[in-house]
Design a protein around this motif. Structure first.
Motif, PDB file in Angstrom:
ATOM      1  N   SER A 149      -0.219  -1.713  -1.055  1.00 45.95           N
ATOM      2  CA  SER A 149       0.892  -1.261  -0.215  1.00 45.95           C
ATOM      3  C   SER A 149       2.191  -1.155  -1.010  1.00 45.95           C
ATOM      4  O   SER A 149       3.090  -0.416  -0.636  1.00 45.95           O
ATOM      5  CB  SER A 149       1.068  -2.166   1.007  1.00 45.95           C
ATOM      6  N   ARG A 150       2.298  -1.895  -2.117  1.00 50.78           N
ATOM      7  CA  ARG A 150       3.522  -1.812  -2.914  1.00 50.78           C
ATOM      8  C   ARG A 150       3.390  -0.844  -4.090  1.00 50.78           C
ATOM      9  O   ARG A 150       4.306  -0.736  -4.911  1.00 50.78           O
ATOM     10  CB  ARG A 150       3.933  -3.200  -3.388  1.00 50.78           C
ATOM     11  N   LYS A 170       2.021   7.223   2.149  1.00 53.17           N
ATOM     12  CA  LYS A 170       1.653   6.788   0.792  1.00 53.17           C
ATOM     13  C   LYS A 170       0.758   7.847   0.152  1.00 53.17           C
ATOM     14  O   LYS A 170      -0.278   8.206   0.715  1.00 53.17           O
ATOM     15  CB  LYS A 170       0.897   5.464   0.888  1.00 53.17           C
TER      16      LYS A 170
END
Lengths: 202, 67
Positions: free
Chosen positions: A103-104, A132
């Motif tokens: 997620s990062r 994303k």
């Protein structure tokens, strides 16, 4: 001059993190290309070990047989570009892992083998991490038919491959085609990361 | 209706088609399909409920094993 520009691009890429889901033919070759370009951090995940059968296409060496792929790849990248930080995760990814690990990341590369796993990460990213960028490798078994390999985009989902050639006993995955697709994926990563790059400003 | 299917304009006689009907007409019989309608993922269990209508942008992606 071109050397200076490559250095500048490498410098710019240091601030980015790319997630790579799977370290087989797609993931190992894509990761090496991104490390060579200068991407600052790679988050890699795979549960498998290197076998002799992997060496026809994956970025490992004969003396690494029996080792975890994530550790062998971490070592190989360290020998190519020690400035790229590699976070290696020895696990079989499930939905919650994909969210936790990636997620990062600025971009995620799908580099699984199985179609079911490809589906899992596409569903997870579109559902849990909307926006994303996810770059999928789809269809690269066999040889020849170079011009059938392509790339198409649907919002943040990017698909590289011929979307057709499935691996089976008579149609193995071989180094050239999987290498083409892995490098197309890496090329799409750079296209995203370098969107705001202004030559001469670094 | 006219829709965009995998970046190509296509015309159908029907006003609406469920995803399953569309897949059947287009002979997309593969097991592992990703379907997006106007950018939104349609889950497999929704293929009989979700319909495609005039003007929709549809992506059907066939996932194959190998990598």
């Amino acid at each position: 001059m071109s050397f200076a520009r490559a250095m500048e691009i490498g410098n710019y890429l240091k601030k980015f993190t790319v997630g790579i889901a799977g370290c087989g033919g797609l993931g190992s070759n894509c990761a090496v290309a991104l490390a060579r370009a200068g991407v600052g951090k790679l988050v890699i995940a795979d549960y498998d070990i290197v076998t002799v059968h992997n060496l026809n296409r994956q970025y490992y060496f004969h003396d690494q047989i029996g080792r975890l792929k994530v550790h062998a790849l971490q070592e190989n990248i360290g020998r190519i570009n020690p400035e790229t930080v590699v976070k290696a995760f020895d696990l079989k990814l499930c939905t919650s892992d994909v969210v936790d690990l990636f997620s990062r990341c600025d971009v995620i590369v799908e580099a699984f083998d199985k179609a079911e796993m490809k589906y899992m990460i596409i569903e997870t990213v579109l559902d849990k991490m909307p926006g994303k960028p996810l770059i999928v490798g789809d269809g690269m078994a066999g040889w020849g038919n170079t011009a059938q390999i392509g790339c198409r985009k649907s919002d943040n989902l990017i698909v590289c491959g011929d979307e057709h050639s499935e691996v089976n006993e008579d149609c193995p995955v071989l180094a050239p085609r999987v290498g083409i697709v892995a490098h197309m994926q890496a090329n799409e990563v750079l296209d995203i990361l370098l969107r705001d790059f202004v030559p001469g400003s670094e | 209706m006219k829709i965009i299917l995998n970046n190509r304009h296509e015309t159908f006689e029907h006003d609406r088609l469920t995803i399953n009907q569309l897949l059947e007409i287009k002979k997309f019989t593969f097991k592992m399909l990703v379907v997006k309608v106007n950018g939104e993922l349609v889950r497999r269990h929704e293929f009989d409920q979700v319909s495609v209508k005039d003007g929709d942008d549809v992506m059907v992606l066939h996932l194959v094993t190998g990598g």
